[in-house]
Enzyme design. Sequence first.
Site, mmCIF file in Angstrom:
data_model
loop_
_atom_site.group_PDB
_atom_site.id
_atom_site.type_symbol
_atom_site.label_atom_id
_atom_site.label_comp_id
_atom_site.label_asym_id
_atom_site.label_seq_id
_atom_site.Cartn_x
_atom_site.Cartn_y
_atom_site.Cartn_z
ATOM 1 N N GLY A 1 2.079 -7.809 -13.601
ATOM 2 C CA GLY A 1 0.890 -7.026 -13.232
ATOM 3 C C GLY A 1 1.162 -5.552 -13.415
ATOM 4 O O GLY A 1 2.151 -5.182 -14.042
ATOM 5 N N ASN A 2 0.282 -4.724 -12.920
ATOM 6 C CA ASN A 2 0.538 -3.284 -12.957
ATOM 7 C C ASN A 2 -0.049 -2.626 -11.713
ATOM 8 O O ASN A 2 -0.666 -3.285 -10.892
ATOM 9 C CB ASN A 2 -0.005 -2.674 -14.260
ATOM 10 C CG ASN A 2 -1.505 -2.807 -14.369
ATOM 11 O OD1 ASN A 2 -2.246 -2.259 -13.569
ATOM 12 N ND2 ASN A 2 -1.967 -3.576 -15.364
ATOM 13 N N ARG A 3 0.176 -1.323 -11.594
ATOM 14 C CA ARG A 3 -0.132 -0.636 -10.342
ATOM 15 C C ARG A 3 -1.576 -0.163 -10.200
ATOM 16 O O ARG A 3 -1.886 0.570 -9.272
ATOM 17 C CB ARG A 3 0.774 0.593 -10.204
ATOM 18 C CG ARG A 3 2.220 0.262 -10.028
ATOM 19 C CD ARG A 3 3.001 1.535 -9.786
ATOM 20 N NE ARG A 3 4.412 1.346 -9.982
ATOM 21 C CZ ARG A 3 5.206 0.816 -9.072
ATOM 22 N NH1 ARG A 3 4.733 0.446 -7.908
ATOM 23 N NH2 ARG A 3 6.488 0.663 -9.335
ATOM 24 N N ALA B 1 -7.039 -1.577 -16.267
ATOM 25 C CA ALA B 1 -5.719 -1.458 -16.878
ATOM 26 C C ALA B 1 -5.332 -2.858 -17.339
ATOM 27 O O ALA B 1 -4.636 -3.594 -16.638
ATOM 28 C CB ALA B 1 -4.727 -0.916 -15.866
#
Length: 405
Positions: free
Chosen positions: A215-217, A282
């Site tokens: 995943g990402n932030r 994102a």
Amino acid sequence: MPRLDGKHILVGVTGGIAAYKAAYLVREFMKAGADVKVMMTEAAARFVAPLTFSALSRNPVFTDLWTVNQSSESDISTQHIDLANWADVLVIAPASANTIAKLTHGLSDNTVTVVALASARPVVLAPAMDAEMYLNSITQKNLAVLKERGYFVLPAPSGELASGLRGPGRLPEVEAIVQAVAAILDHAHRDFQKKKILVTAGPTYEAIDPVRFIGNRSSGKMGFAIAHAAAQRGAEVILIAGPVHLETPRNVKRIDVESADDMLQAVRANAKKSDVIVMAAAVADFTPVRKEKNKIKKEGGGAPLDLRLLPTKDILKMLDTKKRKAVVVGFALETANEIENAKKKLKSKNLDLIVLNVYNQKNRVFGSDVNTVTLIDRTGGNKTFEKLSKFDAAHRILDTVKTFL
Ligand code: CTP
């Protein structure tokens, strides 16, 4: 003081000592040229007589659900809906802890709460209560939830309180409430009415096995702010959200997805009917080649685990067709050669507008409520805004989108 000529302002007064200050507020709205109607809870009517408000507003006051106002043309079953539709803005001042809790959970057991629930217009809350109640984590959590859903919550300033204690919980100054309402109405000019806007937000999760993911932030706050701002300006908004911990803004239709591929499918299904597409998500650039059916076990001896990743399909590129009619907005997050890289993305993805976020020590954009953005459009226009709340940045982005519609 700002002018509010011809604006329909519905004031909801709830129970608290500060109810008397709502009388001054109504007077200021009237002086500013607004048409004002007042509704009160039973508790509020114990603090100040409805007669005060009807005299000040020159309108009958709505105090209960079961009596049809004599001068009203509505019947009992639709009075609350008619009131909600009449208003350009609903201002609840003072908003008691009890009313705030009811609004958070959709309770609608009096005129103020039922009209708030029925309203699609901006709702402004001016909380006022004792500091202990205001700072109680339950009240703070309720206010945070309402803010995320798009209610405008004014901070309650510190000072002397009716209890004799000092602390936050005072009703904001009447001037501050009038200024805030004028600014909100300024944004709510419904210039996106009849426009269909598709917004994506948040990260995507790419499964490695049933338990783990890449995943990402991204928090999703910027995309949610755009969805909220567009809905406020009258757009029909579909928000495609990756896994985020955010409440759905008012008047927005939300579709939850998990992976880049899910997001692609959801965008594909909704893109054709959209006038504007804003890809604020994102989206993961890579996804595991294999999604293991069972949880991957650790090998003994500390052997490294090789994960093979495939690039995901670029959603923006998929939208780049000859028949495209929508205005398309992309985002770029850059850490070096920012403008140059963003311009390249604008070109390669054939965008109308790109929103550049620079990630550095000064602008830690992830999860933050503020952001510094640069807008670069296909005509070469390039504008950097000072640090703005994500909601204000969203309005600036929509202002630019409007020039392409
Ligand atoms: N985006 C997309 N589909 C993807 C990946 C990204 O539509 N599979 C969109 C994002 O929503 C964003 C824009 O493309 O609006 C820019 O994404 P970014 O990941 O920064 O750009 P990339 O082209 O992937 O370039 P790089 O990661 O190398 O910076």
